[in-house]
Design an enzyme around this catalytic site. Structure first.
Site, PDB file in Angstrom:
ATOM      1  N   ASP A  95      -7.014  -7.680   1.948  1.00  0.00           N
ATOM      2  CA  ASP A  95      -7.997  -6.756   1.383  1.00  0.00           C
ATOM      3  C   ASP A  95      -8.899  -7.514   0.403  1.00  0.00           C
ATOM      4  OD1 ASP A  95      -9.287  -4.435   0.739  1.00  0.00           O
ATOM      5  OD2 ASP A  95      -7.596  -3.489  -0.284  1.00  0.00           O
TER       6      ASP A  95
ATOM      7  N   LYS B 145       2.411 -16.096  -0.210  1.00  0.00           N
ATOM      8  CA  LYS B 145       2.845 -16.524  -1.550  1.00  0.00           C
ATOM      9  C   LYS B 145       4.363 -16.729  -1.468  1.00  0.00           C
ATOM     10  CE  LYS B 145       1.953 -16.979  -6.051  1.00  0.00           C
ATOM     11  NZ  LYS B 145       1.068 -17.994  -6.627  1.00  0.00           N
TER      12      LYS B 145
ATOM     13  N   TYR C 266       0.828  -1.207   0.000  1.00  0.00           N
ATOM     14  CA  TYR C 266       0.000   0.000   0.000  1.00  0.00           C
ATOM     15  C   TYR C 266       0.864   1.259   0.000  1.00  0.00           C
ATOM     16  CZ  TYR C 266      -4.004  -2.832  -0.318  1.00  0.00           C
ATOM     17  OH  TYR C 266      -4.935  -3.697  -0.821  1.00  0.00           O
TER      18      TYR C 266
ATOM     19  N   ASP D 179     -12.919  -9.453   1.240  1.00  0.00           N
ATOM     20  CA  ASP D 179     -14.119  -9.098   0.464  1.00  0.00           C
ATOM     21  C   ASP D 179     -14.769 -10.359  -0.100  1.00  0.00           C
ATOM     22  OD1 ASP D 179     -13.800  -6.398   0.876  1.00  0.00           O
ATOM     23  OD2 ASP D 179     -14.016  -5.851  -1.235  1.00  0.00           O
TER      24      ASP D 179
ATOM     25  N   ASP E 285      -3.355 -18.091  -3.842  1.00  0.00           N
ATOM     26  CA  ASP E 285      -4.242 -18.456  -4.955  1.00  0.00           C
ATOM     27  C   ASP E 285      -5.115 -19.660  -4.592  1.00  0.00           C
ATOM     28  OD1 ASP E 285      -1.502 -19.029  -4.961  1.00  0.00           O
ATOM     29  OD2 ASP E 285      -1.522 -19.884  -6.956  1.00  0.00           O
TER      30      ASP E 285
END
Ligand code: NAD
Length: 352
Positions: free
Chosen positions: A240, A183, A130, A244, A216
């Site tokens: 983030d 990851k 970010y 959602d 993933d």
């Protein structure tokens, strides 16, 4: 206790008024001693004072025991140098709100795929990719030439350790399982550092199961088997996106509460945005911000060992659940007929 209320933009003032109606009822039923102070952040102070977050509002947030922040139309803001600060990001950095806690729970019985969901994300909130918050000075995203853009991700052992610790503590109060999402097969150094810190913290919590899942695969597993997950710890951007997905899966973004919490400060914030398409119509679903305010009370209860705050937090969540379960007391986004304030009145009426 002083609670600062920042209604924000779009549907923010409507859902904040609804949230205050519920909090005021909880305040009197549970004798919480809350006092509310309202200030402006977002497009209103931008028009009047040239900034979306006046310094006096930042000072009020620092002084408050908790903050309720309505959604903000950040996409419409001008650049930082023209006063368009993202108040949400500024508060996260300046008040060191390192944990974005986002539960996803199927409150309407089952989630979108017909499977129940009951998990909570502990998302690292102060670094990662970010760009507007991961540097001491300047931005973590830049263009060396007009055809090349670079983005820098920051990962520090300190920030990984503290979000992992909060996740394990939460798991001890829940179903005793932490899933760390990463990851590290590609980002061997940066996600590898995060994984190292999570494993270190895990050794202090032998009663909590730890699994790690690649990001993933997590996107698919959430759909396939949501009840496999209890507490999910992850970095800023993965959290983030996946939170959602989990919220939507549980029944919709408008149904998930969220807090941004540090050791000294906490900001309650809805998971959704400012919904300009329905602003001013009195039809927005205020559940997300009401649940977030309940989570703020729970955070305050833990810090102060205050049973009344804890009872009020539980009662607010139960009142939302009961109101949502009855099709006659749902808002229009869920196929019901109630407006924003009517829904809040139905929730408040259940607090006794
Ligand atoms: P959004 O979440 O505001 O809206 C997406 C869709 O969901 C819209 O159709 C909207 O009407 C609906 N919706 C959202 N909340 C609802 C509610 N409580 N009740 C009923 N329906 C609801 O996302 P967007 O349209 O992509 O973004 C709008 C603005 O919000 C943008 O300026 C964006 O930058 C900003 N935003 C702010 C935050 C925040 O303040 N935390 C988060 C996300 C987006």
């Amino acid at each position: 206790m002083n609670i600062l209320v920042l209604p924000g933009d779009g549907i923010g003032p409507e859902i904040t008024a609804a949230t205050l109606a519920v909090l005021q009822k909880a305040n009197s039923v549970f004798r919480l001693g809350l006092e509310f102070q309202s200030e402006e952040a977002g497009l209103k102070p931008l028009a009047k004072k040239g900034t979306t977050l006046p310094e006096s509002v930042m000072a009020a947030a620092r002084a408050a025991d908790g903050v309720i922040l309505g959604p903000l139309s950040t996409y419409d803001y001008p650049s930082r140098d023209k006063g368009g600060l993202n108040p949400s990001a500024e508060l996260r950095i300046k008040l060191d709100l390192y944990a974005n806690v986002r539960p996803a729970k199927s409150r309407l019985g089952v989630g979108l795929t017909g499977k129940p969901v009951d998990l909570v994300f502990y998302r690292e909130n102060t670094e990662g990719f970010y760009a507007d918050r991961n540097m001491h000075l300047g931005l973590g995203e830049f263009m060396p030439t007009e055809d090349m853009a670079l983005a820098v991700r920051r990962v520090t052992a300190r920030c990984c350790e503290r979000i992992a610790r909060r996740g394990f503590e939460a798991a001890a109060r829940r179903r005793r399982k932490v899933t760390f999402v990463h990851k590290a097969n590609v980002f061997r150094i940066s996600d590898g550092l995060f994984l190292r810190e999570v494993r270190k913290v895990a050794r202090e919590f032998p009663a909590i199961e730890l699994e790690d899942v690649i990001v993933d695969a997590m996107a698919a597993l959430l759909l396939r088997d949501p009840m496999r997950f209890d507490v999910v710890v992850t970095e800023n951007m993965y959290g983030d996106i996946l939170s959602d997905e989990a919220s939507e899966l549980s029944g919709g973004l408008g149904l998930g509460g969220s807090i941004n919490a540090g050791d000294a400060h906490c900001v309650a914030q809805a998971q959704h945005g400012s919904a300009p398409d329905i602003a001013g119509k009195g039809i927005a679903n205020p559940s997300s911000l009401i649940l977030s305010a309940g989570m703020l009370l729970e955070w305050l209860a833990l810090r102060r060992s205050d049973d009344r705050l804890a009872a009020a937090a539980k009662a607010i969540e139960a009142a939302i659940d009961a109101t949502l379960k009855d099709p006659a007391t749902r808002t229009r986004d869920l196929g019901g007929a109630l407006g924003t304030q009517e829904f809040a009145a139905a929730v408040a009426a259940k607090l006794r």
